[in-house]
Motif scaffolding. Structure first.
Motif, PDB file in Angstrom:
ATOM      1  N   ASP A 134     -52.267  41.195  51.152  1.00 36.83           N
ATOM      2  CA  ASP A 134     -52.666  41.569  52.525  1.00 36.83           C
ATOM      3  C   ASP A 134     -51.783  40.850  53.528  1.00 36.83           C
ATOM      4  OD1 ASP A 134     -55.547  43.035  53.532  1.00 36.83           O
ATOM      5  OD2 ASP A 134     -54.286  42.060  55.051  1.00 36.83           O
ATOM      6  N   LEU A 135     -51.291  41.628  54.479  1.00 41.16           N
ATOM      7  CA  LEU A 135     -50.446  41.067  55.543  1.00 41.16           C
ATOM      8  C   LEU A 135     -51.288  40.318  56.566  1.00 41.16           C
ATOM      9  CD1 LEU A 135     -47.598  40.975  56.896  1.00 41.16           C
ATOM     10  CD2 LEU A 135     -48.172  43.142  58.000  1.00 41.16           C
ATOM     11  N   LYS A 144     -50.169  60.579  55.521  1.00 43.60           N
ATOM     12  CA  LYS A 144     -51.189  60.716  54.475  1.00 43.60           C
ATOM     13  C   LYS A 144     -50.983  61.976  53.636  1.00 43.60           C
ATOM     14  CE  LYS A 144     -53.806  57.036  54.928  1.00 43.60           C
ATOM     15  NZ  LYS A 144     -53.601  55.937  53.950  1.00 43.60           N
ATOM     16  N   SER A 155     -45.739  42.287  53.679  1.00 39.84           N
ATOM     17  CA  SER A 155     -46.014  43.651  54.107  1.00 39.84           C
ATOM     18  C   SER A 155     -45.623  44.590  52.969  1.00 39.84           C
ATOM     19  CB  SER A 155     -45.198  44.003  55.351  1.00 39.84           C
ATOM     20  OG  SER A 155     -45.315  45.383  55.605  1.00 39.84           O
ATOM     21  N   VAL A 156     -46.347  45.689  52.834  1.00 36.13           N
ATOM     22  CA  VAL A 156     -46.048  46.650  51.764  1.00 36.13           C
ATOM     23  C   VAL A 156     -44.634  47.217  51.850  1.00 36.13           C
ATOM     24  CG1 VAL A 156     -48.359  47.370  51.085  1.00 36.13           C
ATOM     25  CG2 VAL A 156     -47.322  48.374  53.119  1.00 36.13           C
ATOM     26  N   PRO A 210     -60.666  58.668  51.020  1.00 33.45           N
ATOM     27  CA  PRO A 210     -61.959  57.971  51.048  1.00 33.45           C
ATOM     28  C   PRO A 210     -62.653  58.092  52.401  1.00 33.45           C
ATOM     29  CG  PRO A 210     -60.209  56.408  51.477  1.00 33.45           C
ATOM     30  CD  PRO A 210     -59.556  57.771  51.375  1.00 33.45           C
ATOM     31  N   LEU A 218     -61.921  48.601  52.009  1.00 36.34           N
ATOM     32  CA  LEU A 218     -61.907  49.176  50.657  1.00 36.34           C
ATOM     33  C   LEU A 218     -61.156  48.278  49.674  1.00 36.34           C
ATOM     34  CD1 LEU A 218     -61.195  52.850  51.727  1.00 36.34           C
ATOM     35  CD2 LEU A 218     -63.142  52.144  50.342  1.00 36.34           C
ATOM     36  N   ALA A 248     -65.172  55.288  54.471  1.00 35.70           N
ATOM     37  CA  ALA A 248     -65.846  53.993  54.351  1.00 35.70           C
ATOM     38  C   ALA A 248     -65.880  53.277  55.690  1.00 35.70           C
ATOM     39  CB  ALA A 248     -65.112  53.126  53.327  1.00 35.70           C
ATOM     40  N   SER A 302     -65.209  50.488  58.030  1.00 35.34           N
ATOM     41  CA  SER A 302     -64.237  49.396  58.079  1.00 35.34           C
ATOM     42  C   SER A 302     -63.771  49.287  59.529  1.00 35.34           C
ATOM     43  CB  SER A 302     -63.038  49.698  57.174  1.00 35.34           C
ATOM     44  OG  SER A 302     -62.183  50.638  57.799  1.00 35.34           O
ATOM     45  N   ARG A 303     -62.848  48.372  59.770  1.00 36.05           N
ATOM     46  CA  ARG A 303     -62.370  48.247  61.153  1.00 36.05           C
ATOM     47  C   ARG A 303     -61.611  49.485  61.602  1.00 36.05           C
ATOM     48  NH1 ARG A 303     -57.362  43.916  60.979  1.00 36.05           N
ATOM     49  NH2 ARG A 303     -56.050  45.119  59.579  1.00 36.05           N
ATOM     50  N   TYR A 315     -50.408  59.546  61.460  1.00 33.82           N
ATOM     51  CA  TYR A 315     -51.219  59.155  60.295  1.00 33.82           C
ATOM     52  C   TYR A 315     -51.402  60.349  59.345  1.00 33.82           C
ATOM     53  CZ  TYR A 315     -55.485  57.218  58.039  1.00 33.82           C
ATOM     54  OH  TYR A 315     -56.430  56.754  57.164  1.00 33.82           O
ATOM     55  N   THR A 362     -53.613  56.123  48.601  1.00 34.81           N
ATOM     56  CA  THR A 362     -54.735  56.404  49.498  1.00 34.81           C
ATOM     57  C   THR A 362     -54.309  57.370  50.588  1.00 34.81           C
ATOM     58  OG1 THR A 362     -55.491  54.166  49.042  1.00 34.81           O
ATOM     59  CG2 THR A 362     -56.570  55.359  50.841  1.00 34.81           C
ATOM     60  N   ASN A 367     -53.235  50.893  49.069  1.00 36.69           N
ATOM     61  CA  ASN A 367     -54.407  51.024  49.939  1.00 36.69           C
ATOM     62  C   ASN A 367     -54.176  50.500  51.354  1.00 36.69           C
ATOM     63  OD1 ASN A 367     -57.535  50.849  50.420  1.00 36.69           O
ATOM     64  ND2 ASN A 367     -56.779  48.756  50.744  1.00 36.69           N
TER      65      ASN A 367
HETATM   66  P1  NAD Z   1     -59.084  47.998  56.601  1.00 42.35           P
HETATM   67  O1  NAD Z   1     -58.418  47.817  57.906  1.00 42.35           O
HETATM   68  O2  NAD Z   1     -60.436  47.389  56.424  1.00 42.35           O
HETATM   69  O3  NAD Z   1     -58.150  47.471  55.432  1.00 42.35           O
HETATM   70  C1  NAD Z   1     -56.782  47.693  55.393  1.00 42.35           C
HETATM   71  C2  NAD Z   1     -56.084  46.402  55.021  1.00 42.35           C
HETATM   72  O4  NAD Z   1     -54.677  46.653  54.918  1.00 42.35           O
HETATM   73  C3  NAD Z   1     -56.259  45.296  56.078  1.00 42.35           C
HETATM   74  O5  NAD Z   1     -56.830  44.141  55.489  1.00 42.35           O
HETATM   75  C4  NAD Z   1     -54.851  45.062  56.589  1.00 42.35           C
HETATM   76  O6  NAD Z   1     -54.581  43.708  56.930  1.00 42.35           O
HETATM   77  C5  NAD Z   1     -54.000  45.525  55.430  1.00 42.35           C
HETATM   78  N1  NAD Z   1     -52.644  45.896  55.851  1.00 42.35           N
HETATM   79  C6  NAD Z   1     -52.282  46.602  56.946  1.00 42.35           C
HETATM   80  N2  NAD Z   1     -50.962  46.737  57.015  1.00 42.35           N
HETATM   81  C7  NAD Z   1     -50.449  46.105  55.936  1.00 42.35           C
HETATM   82  C8  NAD Z   1     -49.133  45.931  55.446  1.00 42.35           C
HETATM   83  N3  NAD Z   1     -48.048  46.397  56.107  1.00 42.35           N
HETATM   84  N4  NAD Z   1     -48.959  45.252  54.284  1.00 42.35           N
HETATM   85  C9  NAD Z   1     -50.027  44.753  53.608  1.00 42.35           C
HETATM   86  N5  NAD Z   1     -51.295  44.877  54.047  1.00 42.35           N
HETATM   87  C10 NAD Z   1     -51.516  45.558  55.193  1.00 42.35           C
HETATM   88  O7  NAD Z   1     -59.130  49.573  56.350  1.00 42.35           O
HETATM   89  P2  NAD Z   1     -59.819  50.477  55.215  1.00 42.35           P
HETATM   90  O8  NAD Z   1     -60.721  51.429  55.909  1.00 42.35           O
HETATM   91  O9  NAD Z   1     -60.353  49.669  54.097  1.00 42.35           O
HETATM   92  O10 NAD Z   1     -58.552  51.330  54.749  1.00 42.35           O
HETATM   93  C11 NAD Z   1     -57.977  51.266  53.478  1.00 42.35           C
HETATM   94  C12 NAD Z   1     -57.127  52.508  53.256  1.00 42.35           C
HETATM   95  O11 NAD Z   1     -57.961  53.676  53.246  1.00 42.35           O
HETATM   96  C13 NAD Z   1     -56.099  52.754  54.363  1.00 42.35           C
HETATM   97  O12 NAD Z   1     -54.909  53.252  53.780  1.00 42.35           O
HETATM   98  C14 NAD Z   1     -56.734  53.834  55.218  1.00 42.35           C
HETATM   99  O13 NAD Z   1     -55.795  54.603  55.918  1.00 42.35           O
HETATM  100  C15 NAD Z   1     -57.450  54.632  54.138  1.00 42.35           C
HETATM  101  N6  NAD Z   1     -58.551  55.460  54.637  1.00 42.35           N
HETATM  102  C16 NAD Z   1     -59.698  54.886  55.044  1.00 42.35           C
HETATM  103  C17 NAD Z   1     -60.731  55.690  55.481  1.00 42.35           C
HETATM  104  C18 NAD Z   1     -62.033  55.106  55.891  1.00 42.35           C
HETATM  105  O14 NAD Z   1     -62.988  55.893  56.123  1.00 42.35           O
HETATM  106  N7  NAD Z   1     -62.166  53.796  55.982  1.00 42.35           N
HETATM  107  C19 NAD Z   1     -60.573  57.085  55.518  1.00 42.35           C
HETATM  108  C20 NAD Z   1     -59.383  57.636  55.090  1.00 42.35           C
HETATM  109  C21 NAD Z   1     -58.379  56.813  54.631  1.00 42.35           C
END
Ligand code: NAD
Length: 304
Positions: free
Chosen positions: A39-40, A167, A74-75, A193, A20, A195, A197-198, A163, A148, A98
């Motif tokens: 991004d970490l 959240k 890191s955040v 959201p 996302l 989406a 993703s990994r 988690y 998020t 995010n």
């Molecule tokens: P993603 O793994 O593709 O992306 C998350 C990114 O965050 C990664 O690139 C990772 O390297 C980075 N990250 C992780 N820890 C970090 C840190 N300490 N500091 C900086 N960067 C860091 O996952 P996504 O699905 O795109 O998720 C994005 C957000 O949406 C997350 O908060 C996730 O919990 C939330 N979310 C996603 C979904 C979904 O369906 N994909 C559903 C609910 C919530």
């Protein structure tokens, strides 16, 4: 209709190297914003780090003619991420919290490390970046924050106690930021959201992964953080082209006389009234939570 633009605005996106976050970064850059791609670059469980993840998105944006800078912290060191925005672009207008990882395990089998790391990345991370951005938002009397959240936080989910707790805590933080920021034109909203993703690839079947492109979440976030938007303190869902708003609902409830007749038997007798959502209310302030309670305590209407 004119295109929604973000010219000259500085947008900070955490975890913008993939999923996302990457889609937010690309969209805001394509619409005139200067973007901090944080991004970490670690694993989805929060192990390791790499600058390549953020660099790749910065390159994509620059190749397309946009403006972006990478940050690899890191955040949990949110102030360094906001520093990157200030040093490179002189301001910060939008913060999208995010970044995320997973440590899915039942509460029975959870290790403290699984709990702590999830809290640190999701909750403390959002707090640290927001606190660092806040003085800038206040000074310029403008700021937009997206935190998020997740349906796991709103409803609970098997194997996601850590988690889900983090959240849902983000909802409380968002609702408070909206109240603390109101006077300064700082808006904060939460997003749940859905989406591909990994984070979801091990859970969803391939057909669903195809439908749930992260791109379909981005437009809602763009609308929410635009200067024209008045929405604040709200929770939205976005996935695969479906957008909706979530709110608290409270039954009108049971009011018993606070005397010796107020006992478990009286509560049991009134049970169906307690759980009846006919004539429900939708509180969004602590004061609203008084409702019938105010009547029970016979407080005057203007009491704090
Ligand atoms: P993603 O793994 O593709 O992306 C998350 C990114 O965050 C990664 O690139 C990772 O390297 C980075 N990250 C992780 N820890 C970090 C840190 N300490 N500091 C900086 N960067 C860091 O996952 P996504 O699905 O795109 O998720 C994005 C957000 O949406 C997350 O908060 C996730 O919990 C939330 N979310 C996603 C979904 C979904 O369906 N994909 C559903 C609910 C919530």
């Amino acid at each position: 209709m004119a295109e929604l633009r973000f010219d000259n605005q500085v947008v900070v996106i955490t975890g913008a190297g993939a999923g996302l976050g990457r889609e937010y970064a690309r969209l805001f850059a394509s619409r005139g914003a200067k973007v901090v791609v944080n991004d970490l670059g670690g694993s989805f469980r929060g192990e390791g780090s790499s600058s390549k993840t953020a660099d790749a998105v910065v390159k994509e944006i620059k190749d397309a003619g946009g403006i972006a800078v990478a940050n690899y912290d890191s955040v949990e060191y949110g102030e360094k991420i906001i520093d990157t925005a200030i040093k490179n672009f002189g301001r910060v207008d939008v913060l999208i919290n995010n970044a995320g990882i997973l440590r899915d395990i039942t509460v029975k089998n959870m290790k403290d490390a699984d709990w702590d790391l999830i809290m640190t990345v999701h909750l403390t991370g959002a707090y640290k970046t927001t606190r660092a951005a806040w003085p800038h938002f206040r000074r310029q009397r403008y700021g937009r924050v997206i935190n998020t959240s997740s349906s796991s936080g709103l409803f609970g989910n098997f194997g996601q106690g850590n988690y889900a707790a983090a959240k849902l805590a983000l909802i409380g933080l968002t609702e408070t930021l909206a109240k603390e920021g109101a006077k300064y034109n700082i808006h904060a909203n939460a997003l749940a959201p859905g989406a591909a993703s990994r984070l979801t690839e091990t859970v969803w079947p391939p057909d669903m992964m195809k439908l749930m492109t992260p791109t379909w979440v981005v437009p809602l976030v763009a609308v929410l953080v635009h200067s024209s938007n008045k929405e604040t303190g709200s929770i939205f869902e976005a996935a695969a082209g479906h957008f909706s708003k979530i709110r608290w609902e409270r039954s009108k409830g049971l009011l018993l006389r606070p005397d010796d007749s107020l006992n478990p038997d009286a509560v049991l007798k009134g049970w169906n009234t307690i759980i009846d959502f006919k004539d429900a209310e939708h509180p969004n302030r602590v004061a609203d939570s008084m409702g019938l309670l105010r009547k029970a305590l016979q407080l005057p209407k203007n009491a704090p």
